[in-house]
Design a protein around this motif. Structure first.
Motif, short mmCIF file in Angstrom:
data_model
loop_
_atom_site.label_atom_id
_atom_site.label_comp_id
_atom_site.label_asym_id
_atom_site.label_seq_id
_atom_site.Cartn_x
_atom_site.Cartn_y
_atom_site.Cartn_z
N UNK A 102 -4.98 11.75 -8.23
CA UNK A 102 -5.22 10.54 -7.46
C UNK A 102 -3.97 9.99 -6.78
N UNK A 103 -2.78 10.33 -7.29
CA UNK A 103 -1.57 9.90 -6.60
C UNK A 103 -1.47 10.53 -5.21
N UNK A 104 -2.03 11.73 -5.06
CA UNK A 104 -1.99 12.38 -3.77
C UNK A 104 -3.09 11.89 -2.84
N UNK A 105 -4.09 11.19 -3.37
CA UNK A 105 -5.19 10.67 -2.56
C UNK A 105 -4.80 9.36 -1.87
N UNK A 106 -3.67 8.77 -2.20
CA UNK A 106 -3.32 7.46 -1.67
C UNK A 106 -2.74 7.52 -0.27
N UNK A 107 -2.48 8.69 0.25
CA UNK A 107 -1.91 8.79 1.59
C UNK A 107 -2.77 8.05 2.61
N UNK A 108 -4.08 8.14 2.46
CA UNK A 108 -5.02 7.47 3.37
C UNK A 108 -4.83 5.95 3.31
N UNK A 109 -4.44 5.43 2.16
CA UNK A 109 -4.38 3.99 1.94
C UNK A 109 -2.97 3.41 2.03
N UNK A 110 -1.96 4.25 1.82
CA UNK A 110 -0.58 3.78 1.89
C UNK A 110 -0.17 2.90 0.72
#
Length: 145
Positions: free
Chosen positions: A41-49
């Motif tokens: 999930x740390x890598x999924x945050x790119x969309x959210x910043x």
């Protein structure tokens, strides 16, 4: 490695008061990502910043409700996930009277779905959602809509 497995099996067989402490790694075999791995999930945050800690904080929830629910529904809820061998083994140990409790950081409800009863969820569960004003409960299908 074989010796360590045999030692663990002996400890479990000789024990009647086990408490299991677990987290995201238990549910990865059920295709629920953990936080820190390459697909976590740390890598999924790119969309959210924002970091997951920020996205899941009370202040972020209050100030960015739409973004919070987008992240929550797309990254933390896995309606098709099923208990895996670890969940089932723990439920079996509980039914045999060996396991007294599961303390988990997981919010997916898979321990209970596997049959475990004494589950303590440190971070709550996606299966329990309540209105912050009146306390009215809302099931997961309502949240997903």
């Amino acid at each position: 490695m074989r010796k360590e497995i045999e030692q663990l099996a002996k400890i479990i067989n000789d024990s009647n008061s086990i408490v299991f402490f677990g987290g995201a790694g238990v549910s990865t075999e059920s295709n629920i990502p953990d936080f820190r791995s390459e697909t976590g999930l740390y890598n999924a945050v790119q969309k959210y910043g924002q970091s997951p800690e920020t996205m899941l904080s009370h202040s972020f929830f209050n100030g960015h409700l739409e973004t919070f629910y987008d992240y929550y529904k797309n990254n933390l809820i896995y309606t098709n996930a099923k208990p895996n061998k670890a969940h089932l083994a723990l439920a079996k140990l509980e039914s045999e009277g060996k396991l007294k409790a599961i303390v988990t950081q997981n919010i997916d409800g898979l321990h209970q779905l596997a049959g475990s009863k004494a589950v303590y969820e440190l971070h709550g569960s996606v299966l329990r959602n309540n209105c912050m004003r009146c306390g009215e409960p809302y099931d997961l299908s309502y949240i997903m809509q």
